[in-house]
Design a protein around this motif. Structure first.
Motif, PDB file in Angstrom:
ATOM      1  N   LEU A 175       7.711  14.854  10.430  1.00  0.00           N
ATOM      2  CA  LEU A 175       6.392  14.638  11.035  1.00  0.00           C
ATOM      3  C   LEU A 175       5.352  15.576  10.409  1.00  0.00           C
ATOM      4  O   LEU A 175       4.211  15.173  10.157  1.00  0.00           O
ATOM      5  N   LEU A 176       5.745  16.813  10.160  1.00  0.00           N
ATOM      6  CA  LEU A 176       4.842  17.774   9.521  1.00  0.00           C
ATOM      7  C   LEU A 176       4.455  17.304   8.112  1.00  0.00           C
ATOM      8  O   LEU A 176       3.321  17.493   7.669  1.00  0.00           O
ATOM      9  N   ALA A 177       5.396  16.662   7.433  1.00  0.00           N
ATOM     10  CA  ALA A 177       5.157  16.203   6.058  1.00  0.00           C
ATOM     11  C   ALA A 177       4.097  15.115   5.985  1.00  0.00           C
ATOM     12  O   ALA A 177       3.530  14.862   4.904  1.00  0.00           O
ATOM     13  N   LEU A 178       3.788  14.480   7.115  1.00  0.00           N
ATOM     14  CA  LEU A 178       2.778  13.426   7.134  1.00  0.00           C
ATOM     15  C   LEU A 178       1.434  13.900   6.588  1.00  0.00           C
ATOM     16  O   LEU A 178       0.649  13.106   6.058  1.00  0.00           O
ATOM     17  N   PHE A 179       1.180  15.192   6.719  1.00  0.00           N
ATOM     18  CA  PHE A 179      -0.136  15.725   6.340  1.00  0.00           C
ATOM     19  C   PHE A 179      -0.205  16.164   4.877  1.00  0.00           C
ATOM     20  O   PHE A 179      -1.177  16.782   4.451  1.00  0.00           O
ATOM     21  N   PHE A 180       0.834  15.847   4.105  1.00  0.00           N
ATOM     22  CA  PHE A 180       0.850  16.241   2.693  1.00  0.00           C
ATOM     23  C   PHE A 180       0.846  15.025   1.764  1.00  0.00           C
ATOM     24  O   PHE A 180       1.306  15.094   0.631  1.00  0.00           O
ATOM     25  N   SER A 181       0.286  13.923   2.242  1.00  0.00           N
ATOM     26  CA  SER A 181       0.249  12.686   1.449  1.00  0.00           C
ATOM     27  C   SER A 181      -0.530  12.803   0.140  1.00  0.00           C
ATOM     28  O   SER A 181      -0.212  12.083  -0.818  1.00  0.00           O
TER      29      SER A 181
ATOM     30  N   SER B 212      -4.128  16.609   4.116  1.00  0.00           N
ATOM     31  CA  SER B 212      -5.132  15.690   4.661  1.00  0.00           C
ATOM     32  C   SER B 212      -4.519  14.925   5.825  1.00  0.00           C
ATOM     33  O   SER B 212      -3.299  14.976   6.021  1.00  0.00           O
ATOM     34  N   PRO B 213      -5.334  14.217   6.599  1.00  0.00           N
ATOM     35  CA  PRO B 213      -4.767  13.390   7.671  1.00  0.00           C
ATOM     36  C   PRO B 213      -3.791  12.370   7.090  1.00  0.00           C
ATOM     37  O   PRO B 213      -3.922  11.957   5.938  1.00  0.00           O
ATOM     38  N   ALA B 214      -2.822  11.969   7.888  1.00  0.00           N
ATOM     39  CA  ALA B 214      -1.823  11.006   7.424  1.00  0.00           C
ATOM     40  C   ALA B 214      -2.489   9.676   7.078  1.00  0.00           C
ATOM     41  O   ALA B 214      -3.400   9.228   7.775  1.00  0.00           O
ATOM     42  N   PRO B 215      -2.061   9.037   5.975  1.00  0.00           N
ATOM     43  CA  PRO B 215      -2.624   7.733   5.602  1.00  0.00           C
ATOM     44  C   PRO B 215      -2.384   6.704   6.703  1.00  0.00           C
ATOM     45  O   PRO B 215      -1.375   6.748   7.408  1.00  0.00           O
ATOM     46  N   SER B 216      -3.288   5.770   6.843  1.00  0.00           N
ATOM     47  CA  SER B 216      -3.160   4.735   7.863  1.00  0.00           C
ATOM     48  C   SER B 216      -2.015   3.774   7.520  1.00  0.00           C
ATOM     49  O   SER B 216      -1.791   3.440   6.355  1.00  0.00           O
ATOM     50  N   VAL B 217      -1.309   3.332   8.557  1.00  0.00           N
ATOM     51  CA  VAL B 217      -0.246   2.335   8.356  1.00  0.00           C
ATOM     52  C   VAL B 217      -0.769   0.925   8.627  1.00  0.00           C
ATOM     53  O   VAL B 217       0.020  -0.032   8.627  1.00  0.00           O
TER      54      VAL B 217
ATOM     55  N   ASP C  16       0.833  -1.204   0.000  1.00  0.00           N
ATOM     56  CA  ASP C  16       0.000   0.000   0.000  1.00  0.00           C
ATOM     57  C   ASP C  16       0.870   1.257   0.000  1.00  0.00           C
ATOM     58  O   ASP C  16       1.687   1.475   0.902  1.00  0.00           O
ATOM     59  N   LYS C  17       0.687   2.084  -1.032  1.00  0.00           N
ATOM     60  CA  LYS C  17       1.537   3.250  -1.229  1.00  0.00           C
ATOM     61  C   LYS C  17       1.353   4.295  -0.126  1.00  0.00           C
ATOM     62  O   LYS C  17       2.323   4.902   0.357  1.00  0.00           O
ATOM     63  N   GLY C  18       0.118   4.519   0.284  1.00  0.00           N
ATOM     64  CA  GLY C  18      -0.146   5.496   1.338  1.00  0.00           C
ATOM     65  C   GLY C  18       0.477   5.085   2.661  1.00  0.00           C
ATOM     66  O   GLY C  18       1.049   5.914   3.383  1.00  0.00           O
ATOM     67  N   ALA C  19       0.383   3.790   2.974  1.00  0.00           N
ATOM     68  CA  ALA C  19       0.975   3.291   4.213  1.00  0.00           C
ATOM     69  C   ALA C  19       2.494   3.449   4.198  1.00  0.00           C
ATOM     70  O   ALA C  19       3.096   3.799   5.213  1.00  0.00           O
ATOM     71  N   VAL C  20       3.105   3.223   3.028  1.00  0.00           N
ATOM     72  CA  VAL C  20       4.553   3.377   2.911  1.00  0.00           C
ATOM     73  C   VAL C  20       4.953   4.840   3.082  1.00  0.00           C
ATOM     74  O   VAL C  20       5.989   5.145   3.678  1.00  0.00           O
ATOM     75  N   PHE C  21       4.131   5.760   2.564  1.00  0.00           N
ATOM     76  CA  PHE C  21       4.408   7.191   2.746  1.00  0.00           C
ATOM     77  C   PHE C  21       4.487   7.522   4.237  1.00  0.00           C
ATOM     78  O   PHE C  21       5.449   8.164   4.699  1.00  0.00           O
ATOM     79  N   THR C  22       3.489   7.074   4.991  1.00  0.00           N
ATOM     80  CA  THR C  22       3.474   7.331   6.432  1.00  0.00           C
ATOM     81  C   THR C  22       4.639   6.634   7.119  1.00  0.00           C
ATOM     82  O   THR C  22       5.314   7.221   7.973  1.00  0.00           O
ATOM     83  N   ALA C  23       4.904   5.379   6.737  1.00  0.00           N
ATOM     84  CA  ALA C  23       6.009   4.631   7.334  1.00  0.00           C
ATOM     85  C   ALA C  23       7.345   5.312   7.054  1.00  0.00           C
ATOM     86  O   ALA C  23       8.228   5.355   7.921  1.00  0.00           O
ATOM     87  N   THR C  24       7.493   5.856   5.844  1.00  0.00           N
ATOM     88  CA  THR C  24       8.729   6.556   5.474  1.00  0.00           C
ATOM     89  C   THR C  24       8.953   7.769   6.373  1.00  0.00           C
ATOM     90  O   THR C  24      10.049   7.980   6.902  1.00  0.00           O
ATOM     91  N   ALA C  25       7.895   8.572   6.521  1.00  0.00           N
ATOM     92  CA  ALA C  25       8.004   9.775   7.348  1.00  0.00           C
ATOM     93  C   ALA C  25       8.252   9.431   8.813  1.00  0.00           C
ATOM     94  O   ALA C  25       9.078  10.062   9.480  1.00  0.00           O
ATOM     95  N   VAL C  26       7.554   8.405   9.319  1.00  0.00           N
ATOM     96  CA  VAL C  26       7.708   8.005  10.720  1.00  0.00           C
ATOM     97  C   VAL C  26       9.111   7.453  10.971  1.00  0.00           C
ATOM     98  O   VAL C  26       9.771   7.813  11.955  1.00  0.00           O
TER      99      VAL C  26
END
Length: 444
Positions: free
Chosen positions: A342-348, A231-236, A55-65
């Protein structure tokens, strides 16, 4: 805070450290979009049977975290202005060799990343890490870096449409009149210009300009209002914990080679980056890095966190030199960089406008930078040139970083023994020789 980070001793202040942290973030922000694109195998239509797309959105959040946590640990525990994020090369190995090439499910691949991170922690705490790094010949380390650079660049050329399949010659020049390909060519030109003039964060700004050009030309759909940007960060949830639940799947010869590759590449990346950044900042004392074990622990801990959340190996980034160049001298710069991740999480939502054609130039440019190690290999020594060349050439030609490392590590002891230099071969290299021979037997 200033006492904790020793601002006075390091000759710095809050403003300098803040700007250094921001500079480092901008220099490596491209990974937020390139990593999800790489791990999700953007541009690859057909996947091996039984393999699903992560899942691409989950990877985006995982990358930022992973980047935020790893960089924060580095800043607070090791107190160095060094940022971490999922590594280029390691993510390509994860996606294109392990998942696409070997047909291993991404869940099992994440378990391999977790295992390599845990082993890295043990090796760091026990001090064995230094012995292992010293056992690998310097020329092979350089060859591995250069080979990965060529492999990444090849993937970039493919995603850009500049290189395409040919039944007659395997590869050929793509259609340079196609819109997406022209957009990628534009991105390459822009990125080269920005980096050539010395702009920090040139890769990231190149992606921004390429995305804007794609929107302007109608090749990329523009974001729809504010919700298309923030938007809110994608779910991991799709990736979180997969490494733990599939940990039992890693006990095979094939996964052993995968884990060893994760370890080797992370070893080289981390050691090289720490020395480069520390040298630029003036941290080295008698050719040694103070608090080196803390820095290495931060790196390995970040890999463990990243694997559990859902991304490939997290490692120290050479782009940290941009922040050091801006005056960063303490871990506070890393704390600032972590905050921006962490701030970048909201720009998915911006993932939708960062297409494969937009990220392709970044892959190619990173490949160019990694290939610079070619100049330091001892090409005039045939016993060194053979394994080094095979390592470098095999990676893009076999579409596998692991295969390139395996071939090089097999030929090294052979050529060295035939040249009468057996005494220079570390015992660990003989062990790896056996492991990689078994690897090829297993593949057969």
């Amino acid at each position: 805070m200033s006492k904790f980070f020793k601002f006075k001793e390091m000759g710095t202040n809050y403003r300098i450290e803040f700007m250094a942290g921001l500079t480092t973030f901008l220099a490596m922000a491209y990974i937020l979009f390139v990593n999800p694109s790489t791990l999700a195998l953007d541009g690859i239509e057909a996947l091996p049977e039984g393999v699903t797309r992560i899942d691409k959105g989950a990877v985006f959040t995982a990358t930022a975290v992973a980047a935020a946590v790893g960089t924060l640990i580095m800043g607070l525990f090791a107190k160095y202005p060094i940022a971490l994020a999922p590594g280029m090369g390691l993510n390509a190995f994860f996606a294109y060799t392990v998942v696409l090439g070997f047909g291993i499910p991404w869940e099992t691949a994440l378990a391999g990343v977790l295992a390599s991170g845990l082993i890295f922690i043990v090796l760091t705490v026990t001090g064995l890490r230094t012995m292992i790094i010293d056992a690998i010949p310097g020329n092979l380390k350089l060859a591995v870096g250069a080979g990965i650079g060529l492999f990444i660049a090849f993937i970039g050329f493919q995603n850009a449409g500049i290189v395409q399949n040919s039944d007659a010659t395997l590869v050929q020049l793509g259609d340079l009149t196609a819109g997406p390909t022209l957009l990628a060519v534009f991105g390459i030109i822009v990125s080269v210009i920005l980096l050539a003039v010395g702009l920090k964060g040139g890769i990231f700004y190149g992606m921004v300009l390429t995305s804007l050009m794609g929107i302007f030309t109608g090749l990329i759909d523009p974001p729809s209002g504010l919700s298309g940007i923030v938007s809110p960060a994608p779910s991991v949830a799709p990736t979180f914990g997969a490494a733990l639940t599939h940990f039992g799947d890693i006990f095979t010869i094939q996964m052993l080679v995968v884990i060893l590759t994760f370890l080797f590449v992370d070893f080289f990346d981390t050691a090289g980056t720490l020395v480069a950044v520390a040298t630029q900042a003036g941290f080295m004392k008698e050719n040694k890095l103070p608090r080196a074990n803390r820095a290495l622990f931060s790196d390995s801990a970040a890999t463990v966190v990243g694997a559990v959340v859902g991304t490939s190996t997290t490692t120290s980034y050479i782009e940290s030199t941009a922040g050091v160049g801006a005056g960063g001298r303490t871990g506070f710069a890393s704390v600032v960089t972590a905050g921006f991740f962490l701030l970048a999480l909201f720009f998915s939502p911006l993932l939708a406008v960062v297409t494969a054609e937009v990220t392709a130039p970044a892959l190619i440019i990173v490949g160019v930078l990694m290939a610079s190690t070619l100049k330091s290999i001892d090409w005039d020594e045939f016993e060194i040139a053979v394994p080094a060349f095979f390592t470098i050439a095999a990676m893009p030609l076999t579409y596998s970083i692991a295969t390139g490392i395996a071939i090089g590590f097999i030929f090294y002891p052979i050529t060295m023994i035939l040249k009468g230099r057996a005494k220079e071969i570390h015992p660990i290299m003989y062990f790896l020789f056996v492991i990689f021979v078994l690897y090829f037997i297993f593949l057969a």
